[in-house]
Design a protein around this motif. Structure first.
Motif, PDB file in Angstrom:
ATOM      1  N   ALA A 246      86.613   6.030  52.093  1.00 55.78           N
ATOM      2  CA  ALA A 246      85.231   6.198  52.530  1.00 55.78           C
ATOM      3  C   ALA A 246      84.890   5.282  53.700  1.00 55.78           C
ATOM      4  N   ARG A 247      85.344   4.055  53.647  1.00 56.98           N
ATOM      5  CA  ARG A 247      85.024   3.108  54.718  1.00 56.98           C
ATOM      6  C   ARG A 247      85.596   3.574  56.051  1.00 56.98           C
ATOM      7  N   MET A 248      86.828   4.030  56.044  1.00 57.98           N
ATOM      8  CA  MET A 248      87.461   4.508  57.270  1.00 57.98           C
ATOM      9  C   MET A 248      86.722   5.729  57.816  1.00 57.98           C
ATOM     10  N   LEU A 249      86.343   6.654  56.939  1.00 62.27           N
ATOM     11  CA  LEU A 249      85.657   7.866  57.384  1.00 62.27           C
ATOM     12  C   LEU A 249      84.284   7.546  57.976  1.00 62.27           C
ATOM     13  N   ARG A 250      83.591   6.595  57.378  1.00 64.10           N
ATOM     14  CA  ARG A 250      82.281   6.221  57.908  1.00 64.10           C
ATOM     15  C   ARG A 250      82.406   5.591  59.287  1.00 64.10           C
ATOM     16  N   GLU A 251      83.427   4.778  59.467  1.00 65.80           N
ATOM     17  CA  GLU A 251      83.653   4.176  60.786  1.00 65.80           C
ATOM     18  C   GLU A 251      83.978   5.240  61.823  1.00 65.80           C
ATOM     19  N   GLU A 252      84.785   6.219  61.431  1.00 59.97           N
ATOM     20  CA  GLU A 252      85.131   7.310  62.343  1.00 59.97           C
ATOM     21  C   GLU A 252      83.897   8.140  62.681  1.00 59.97           C
ATOM     22  N   ALA A 253      83.064   8.389  61.679  1.00 48.66           N
ATOM     23  CA  ALA A 253      81.883   9.233  61.892  1.00 48.66           C
ATOM     24  C   ALA A 253      80.890   8.604  62.858  1.00 48.66           C
ATOM     25  N   GLU A 254      80.854   7.270  62.920  1.00 50.38           N
ATOM     26  CA  GLU A 254      79.921   6.591  63.806  1.00 50.38           C
ATOM     27  C   GLU A 254      80.208   6.880  65.272  1.00 50.38           C
ATOM     28  N   ARG A 255      81.469   7.156  65.593  1.00 51.05           N
ATOM     29  CA  ARG A 255      81.821   7.391  66.993  1.00 51.05           C
ATOM     30  C   ARG A 255      82.282   8.823  67.265  1.00 51.05           C
ATOM     31  N   ALA A 256      82.213   9.677  66.254  1.00 50.96           N
ATOM     32  CA  ALA A 256      82.739  11.027  66.406  1.00 50.96           C
ATOM     33  C   ALA A 256      81.658  12.020  66.802  1.00 50.96           C
ATOM     34  N   THR A 257      82.065  13.008  67.579  1.00 49.62           N
ATOM     35  CA  THR A 257      81.262  14.191  67.830  1.00 49.62           C
ATOM     36  C   THR A 257      82.025  15.333  67.191  1.00 49.62           C
ATOM     37  N   TRP A 258      81.462  15.914  66.130  1.00 48.96           N
ATOM     38  CA  TRP A 258      82.230  16.819  65.297  1.00 48.96           C
ATOM     39  C   TRP A 258      82.312  18.232  65.868  1.00 48.96           C
ATOM     40  N   THR A 259      83.088  18.365  66.946  1.00 48.25           N
ATOM     41  CA  THR A 259      83.447  19.701  67.406  1.00 48.25           C
ATOM     42  C   THR A 259      84.588  20.211  66.536  1.00 48.25           C
ATOM     43  N   ARG A 260      84.873  21.511  66.610  1.00 51.83           N
ATOM     44  CA  ARG A 260      85.988  22.051  65.825  1.00 51.83           C
ATOM     45  C   ARG A 260      87.295  21.416  66.256  1.00 51.83           C
ATOM     46  N   GLU A 261      87.443  21.176  67.562  1.00 53.56           N
ATOM     47  CA  GLU A 261      88.669  20.565  68.067  1.00 53.56           C
ATOM     48  C   GLU A 261      88.816  19.124  67.570  1.00 53.56           C
ATOM     49  N   ALA A 300      95.377  25.350  57.900  1.00 53.82           N
ATOM     50  CA  ALA A 300      96.211  24.283  58.476  1.00 53.82           C
ATOM     51  C   ALA A 300      96.766  24.709  59.828  1.00 53.82           C
ATOM     52  N   TRP A 301      97.134  25.996  59.946  1.00 53.58           N
ATOM     53  CA  TRP A 301      97.656  26.494  61.213  1.00 53.58           C
ATOM     54  C   TRP A 301      96.572  26.521  62.277  1.00 53.58           C
ATOM     55  N   ASP A 302      95.343  26.885  61.890  1.00 53.86           N
ATOM     56  CA  ASP A 302      94.228  26.854  62.835  1.00 53.86           C
ATOM     57  C   ASP A 302      94.043  25.438  63.381  1.00 53.86           C
ATOM     58  N   ALA A 303      94.025  24.481  62.477  1.00 51.49           N
ATOM     59  CA  ALA A 303      93.811  23.092  62.880  1.00 51.49           C
ATOM     60  C   ALA A 303      94.935  22.600  63.778  1.00 51.49           C
ATOM     61  N   ALA A 304      96.179  22.938  63.415  1.00 53.33           N
ATOM     62  CA  ALA A 304      97.321  22.515  64.235  1.00 53.33           C
ATOM     63  C   ALA A 304      97.240  23.117  65.628  1.00 53.33           C
ATOM     64  N   GLY A 305      96.836  24.385  65.711  1.00 56.45           N
ATOM     65  CA  GLY A 305      96.703  25.032  67.010  1.00 56.45           C
ATOM     66  C   GLY A 305      95.625  24.392  67.855  1.00 56.45           C
ATOM     67  N   LEU A 306      94.465  24.114  67.251  1.00 51.89           N
ATOM     68  CA  LEU A 306      93.364  23.488  67.989  1.00 51.89           C
ATOM     69  C   LEU A 306      93.725  22.070  68.436  1.00 51.89           C
ATOM     70  N   ALA A 307      94.548  21.387  67.631  1.00 48.78           N
ATOM     71  CA  ALA A 307      94.917  19.996  67.937  1.00 48.78           C
ATOM     72  C   ALA A 307      96.181  19.893  68.773  1.00 48.78           C
ATOM     73  N   GLY A 308      96.828  21.038  69.069  1.00 45.56           N
ATOM     74  CA  GLY A 308      98.087  21.009  69.805  1.00 45.56           C
ATOM     75  C   GLY A 308      99.197  20.346  69.022  1.00 45.56           C
ATOM     76  N   ALA A 309      99.217  20.574  67.715  1.00 50.99           N
ATOM     77  CA  ALA A 309     100.186  19.886  66.847  1.00 50.99           C
ATOM     78  C   ALA A 309     100.995  20.861  66.007  1.00 50.99           C
ATOM     79  N   VAL A 310     101.212  22.076  66.495  1.00 57.47           N
ATOM     80  CA  VAL A 310     101.933  23.081  65.716  1.00 57.47           C
ATOM     81  C   VAL A 310     103.347  22.620  65.383  1.00 57.47           C
ATOM     82  N   GLU A 311     104.018  21.965  66.339  1.00 59.15           N
ATOM     83  CA  GLU A 311     105.403  21.536  66.082  1.00 59.15           C
ATOM     84  C   GLU A 311     105.464  20.484  64.983  1.00 59.15           C
TER      85      GLU A 311
END
Length: 373
Positions: A246-261, A300-311
Motif C-alpha cells: 500500500a505504501r508503495m502504491l500511494r507514493e506512485e499515485a502521488e506522481r502518476a497520471t493514470w492513462t491506459r499506457e 496481460a497481452w493488452d498491457a504488454a502491448g501498450l507498455a512495449g513489453a510483449v517479449e
C-alpha cells in the motif's frame, strides 16, 4: 528404541533382498564385521550407512528408523477434480521426505517465524500485518519481493522455504506444506504467469500464518466459496500487500497520471495482472470505479502491448510453463553428497538425472575443447 527398530528393519531388508548378510554389507560399502555389530546393537549405524542402505533398497532413512508415513489432512477441499490435488500432495510428500532425510543427516531447514498474535479480528488486517513483517524480513536479506519476476527464487532466498513447480492435470493453483522438518510450496505450471506468482504469495501467507500446520490445498484460489474462508481471506490479503504494498502504491499515485499506457506499464513493471492491480488501486481509493472498470478490462497481452513489453511477457510465460525443482533442496542434497554423508542418488533423483550419468559428469575431468589444437 530407534537403534533396535533400525536393526530390525535392516534385517528385514536383507531377508527381502535374497542376499547373505555379508553380500548385503558389501553392496552398501560396509564390511561384514561392522554390519554384524550394527545388527547386534554393539555398533550404531552411521548416517551414511543408513543413507547407503536406503539407497540400495529404495526406502527412506525415516522408514528404516521406524517413522510412520505421514497422512496429511486437507485444510481446504473444493468440488474440482481431485486428480491434480492428489498428484500435488504426492509431490509435496516426496519433497518433504527428502527434507526429513536431510534433517536426519544434520541439514535442517531454517525458516523464520513471525508474530502470530492477532492484533485485529479482521482477517484482512491480519494478512496485511503479516505481509508487512515478511517484507521487512525479506528486505533485510536484500530481497524486494514486489520487484522480482521470479518470486519462487525470491521466496526461497528470503525465507528458506522450498518452492516446487510441477506439471499437473486438470489445472491446479497450489498448496502449502509444513511439518517438523519441512516448509514448502507446490504450484502447477501455468501459461498465466501473474496467477502463478500470486499463488506463490498466497501459499506463503498460509505457511507464515501457520494455517493447519500440515497441508493447505488450493485447487482454485479464485473459487467464490473457497475464498470466503477466513484463512483464504487472510492469505489473499497477505499476497495483495506483499506484491502490491500500500505504501508503495500511494507514493506512485502521488506522481502518476493514470492513462491506459501508464497503468499498463505499471502493471508490467510490478509483474501483476491488470485486473489485480486495478482492484488494489480501487480498494486503496487511489482510482475511481470508472478507471478501475476500464483498467481491469485489459488483458496481460493488452498491457504488454501498450507498455512495449510483449517479449518480456513471452519470456515470463515460458518460465512459468516449465517445472522447477526447489533450489535450496538442490544445494543441500549435493552438499550432503559432497561431504560424504549421503549417496549421489537423492541428488540425482531430485534433478531427474540418471545416477551413473551424473556420477560420470561430476567425476570426469576431461572436457572437449571447441578450439582446434
Amino acid at each position: 528404541m530407534a537403534e533396535n527398530t533400525a536393526a530390525a528393519r535392516v534385517r528385514q531388508l536383507i531377508a527381502d533382498s535374497g542376499l547373505t548378510q555379508a553380500e548385503f554389507a558389501a553392496k552398501t560399502g560396509l564390511d561384514a564385521s561392522k554390519m554384524s555389530k550394527s545388527l547386534s546393537g554393539v555398533r550404531r549405524f552411521t548416517s551414511l550407512d543408513l543413507a547407503r542402505i536406503a539407497d540400495l533398497c529404495g526406502v527412506s532413512v525415516d522408514w528404516i528408523l521406524g517413522a510412520d508415513p505421514s497422512t496429511p489432512s486437507m485444510a481446504a477441499r473444493t468440488s474440482a477434480p481431485a486428480t491434480s490435488a492428489e498428484r500435488a500432495v504426492r509431490e509435496a510428500e516426496r519433497l518433504a521426505q527428502i527434507r526429513a532425510d536431510l534433517a536426519f543427516l544434520g541439514y535442517r531447514q531454517q525458516v523464520p517465524t513471525f508474530e502470530t498474535t492477532r492484533r485485529s479480528t479482521r482477517c484482512v488486517d491480519q494478512g496485511h500485518d503479516l505481509a508487512v513483517q515478511a517484507a521487512e524480513h525479506a528486505s533485510k536479506r536484500g530481497v524486494t519481493l514486489w520487484r522480482t519476476r521470479d518470486l519462487a527464487e525470491a521466496v526461497e532466498a528470503a525465507f528458506g522455504v522450498d518452492v516446487g513447480i510441477c506439471r499437473l492435470p486438470d489445472g491446479f493453483d497450489g498448496l502449502a506444506w509444513a511439518d517438523e522438518n519441512s516448509s514448502l510450496i507446490v504450484v502447477g505450471t501455468s501459461e498465466v504467469p501473474a496467477r502463478q506468482r500470486f499463488t506463490i504469495a498466497h501459499e506463503l501467507g498460509h505457511l507464515l500464518a501457520g494455517d493447519d500446520q500440515k497441508v493447505c490445498v488450493d485447487v482454485d484460489i479464485h473459487d467464490s466459496d473457497h475464498k470466503r474462508k477466513p484463512s483464504e481471506i487472510r492469505a489473499n490479503a497477505f499476497a495483495a500487500e506483499l506484491l502490491l504494498p500500500a505504501r508503495m502504491l500511494r507514493e506512485e499515485a502521488e506522481r502518476a497520471t493514470w492513462t491506459r499506457e501508464a497503468f499498463a506499464e505499471f502493471a508490467c513493471r510490478l509483474w501483476v495482472s491488470p485486473s489485480t492491480l486495478a482492484w488494489r488501486l480501487f480498494n486503496l481509493e487511489l482510482i475511481d470505479r470508472s478507471s478501475c472498470d476500464s483498467f481491469r478490462a485489459l488483458t496481460a497481452w493488452d498491457a504488454a502491448g501498450l507498455a512495449g513489453a510483449v517479449e518480456f511477457l513471452g519470456e515470463w510465460i515460458q518460465y512459468t510453463s516449465h517445472p522447477r525443482v526447489p533450489l535450496p533442496l538442490v544445494r543441500t542434497t549435493f552438499q550432503a553428497y559432497a561431504e560424504g554423508k549421503a549417496t549421489l542418488r537423492p541428488f540425482a533423483n531430485l534433478i531427474g538425472v540418471d545416477t551413473t550419468v551424473l556420477r560420470q559428469a561430476i567425476s570426469d575431468p576431461r572436457e572437449d575443447s571447441p578450439l582446434a589444437s
